[in-house]
Design a protein around this motif. Structure first.
Motif, PDB file in Angstrom:
ATOM      1  N   CYS A  39       0.846  -1.187   0.000  1.00 54.73           N
ATOM      2  CA  CYS A  39       0.000   0.000   0.000  1.00 54.73           C
ATOM      3  C   CYS A  39       0.885   1.243   0.000  1.00 54.73           C
ATOM      4  O   CYS A  39       1.796   1.363   0.821  1.00 54.73           O
ATOM      5  CB  CYS A  39      -0.889  -0.011   1.232  1.00 54.73           C
ATOM      6  N   HIS A  59      -8.080  -4.339   1.809  1.00 52.14           N
ATOM      7  CA  HIS A  59      -7.537  -3.185   2.536  1.00 52.14           C
ATOM      8  C   HIS A  59      -7.841  -1.892   1.785  1.00 52.14           C
ATOM      9  O   HIS A  59      -8.222  -0.893   2.391  1.00 52.14           O
ATOM     10  CB  HIS A  59      -6.029  -3.360   2.714  1.00 52.14           C
ATOM     11  N   HIS A  65      -7.362   3.560   0.829  1.00 52.39           N
ATOM     12  CA  HIS A  65      -6.017   3.755   0.278  1.00 52.39           C
ATOM     13  C   HIS A  65      -6.004   3.209  -1.142  1.00 52.39           C
ATOM     14  O   HIS A  65      -6.124   2.008  -1.335  1.00 52.39           O
ATOM     15  CB  HIS A  65      -4.971   3.006   1.125  1.00 52.39           C
TER      16      HIS A  65
HETATM   17 ZN   LIG Z   1      -2.962   1.291   3.314  1.00 49.38          ZN
END
Ligand SMILES: [Zn+2]
Ligand SMILES: [Zn+2]
Ligand SMILES: [Zn+2]
Length: 89
Positions: A39, A59, A65
């Motif tokens: 990420c 996620h 994100h």
């Molecule tokens: Zn993240």
């Protein structure tokens, strides 16, 4: 950096690399993964959509994100989930 990419990828300056070559979610449960993605917002490394748990895309949806980088050796690319945008670097 390529020009035909989304605003999220354009905002990336320094690429975050994985610190440990593991999916941080799968190691907790003892699961396996196929490929790793990092990420670019929080720097966490999680597993790809070819992996049973798809932690990287989970996620991205849960946290908002948008951009991951491949954490695989020899791969130098970024991907933005909401825009389905891909860029090599
Ligand atoms: Zn993240
Ligand atoms: Zn984007
Ligand atoms: Zn995982």
């Amino acid at each position: 950096m390529a020009t035909e990419v989304c605003i999220h990828i354009n905002e990336i300056g320094e690429i975050k690399q994985s610190e440990q070559r593991v999916c941080e979610e799968c190691v907790k449960t003892g699961d396996r993964w196929v490929h790793l993605r990092t990420c670019q917002q929080c720097g966490g490394t999680r597993c790809c959509d070819s992996s049973p748990n798809k932690h990287a895309s989970k996620h991205a949806r849960a946290s908002g994100h948008p951009v991951i980088a491949s954490a695989e050796r020899g791969e130098r690319w970024l991907y933005c989930y909401p825009d389905d945008a891909f860029a090599e670097y």
